[in-house]
Write a protein that holds these residues in place. Structure first.
Motif, PDB file in Angstrom:
ATOM      1  N   VAL A  25       0.855  -1.158   0.114  1.00  0.00           N
ATOM      2  CA  VAL A  25       0.147  -0.080   0.073  1.00  0.00           C
ATOM      3  C   VAL A  25       1.002   1.163   0.107  1.00  0.00           C
ATOM      4  N   GLY A  26       0.708   2.124  -0.918  1.00  0.00           N
ATOM      5  CA  GLY A  26       1.365   3.277  -1.082  1.00  0.00           C
ATOM      6  C   GLY A  26       0.651   4.626  -1.024  1.00  0.00           C
ATOM      7  N   TYR A  27       1.278   5.760  -1.005  1.00  0.00           N
ATOM      8  CA  TYR A  27       0.626   6.978  -0.876  1.00  0.00           C
ATOM      9  C   TYR A  27      -0.376   7.170  -2.002  1.00  0.00           C
ATOM     10  N   LEU A  28      -0.136   6.635  -3.311  1.00  0.00           N
ATOM     11  CA  LEU A  28      -1.290   6.683  -4.458  1.00  0.00           C
ATOM     12  C   LEU A  28      -2.497   6.004  -3.893  1.00  0.00           C
ATOM     13  N   ASP A  29      -2.404   4.816  -3.514  1.00  0.00           N
ATOM     14  CA  ASP A  29      -3.524   3.918  -2.834  1.00  0.00           C
ATOM     15  C   ASP A  29      -4.329   4.565  -1.868  1.00  0.00           C
ATOM     16  N   VAL A  30      -3.403   5.372  -0.922  1.00  0.00           N
ATOM     17  CA  VAL A  30      -4.382   5.962   0.015  1.00  0.00           C
ATOM     18  C   VAL A  30      -4.880   7.402  -0.335  1.00  0.00           C
ATOM     19  N   ALA A  31      -4.352   7.924  -1.211  1.00  0.00           N
ATOM     20  CA  ALA A  31      -5.045   9.464  -1.891  1.00  0.00           C
ATOM     21  C   ALA A  31      -6.031   9.105  -2.823  1.00  0.00           C
TER      22      ALA A  31
END
Length: 111
Positions: free
Chosen positions: A55-61
């Motif tokens: 899980v990365g920042y793009l997923d969270v965003a």
């Protein structure tokens, strides 16, 4: 099983963890809206992480922003939600958006 785990996380976060206060005020107060979207995003992201997603920042965003926009439109009765019954077509539309988010999250983390 991945889809079922993420759907269970979604249902927990979008119903019992939302509660009456968040449900009633998320269309009127951005702090409340962001709190609900944060709880939902956290549940989905943590569930994804626990099943092995990177899980990365793009997923969270993406999870947070799409959920925030979808829930605001529904709660504030904007755009197509104006024409839909909130417990029928409105709820269906909202849930289809969230299921779409989960499918995209899976697709982005498959492999």
């Amino acid at each position: 099983m991945t889809f079922l785990i993420l759907m269970f996380a979604h249902l927990l976060a979008d119903y019992p963890l939302q509660g009456e206060f968040l449900a009633n005020f998320k269309g009127k107060n951005f702090i409340v809206l962001f709190s609900h979207a944060g709880i939902w995003t956290g549940c989905i992201a943590v569930a994804g992480y626990l099943i092995g997603f990177d899980v990365g920042y793009l997923d969270v965003a993406l999870l947070f922003s799409v959920h925030t926009i979808a829930d605001y439109l529904k709660a504030a009765n904007k755009l197509w939600y104006k024409k839909l019954d909130s417990l029928k077509g409105g709820l269906l539309s909202d849930q289809l958006i969230h299921v779409g988010q989960i499918l995209l999250f899976i697709a982005m983390n498959a492999g």
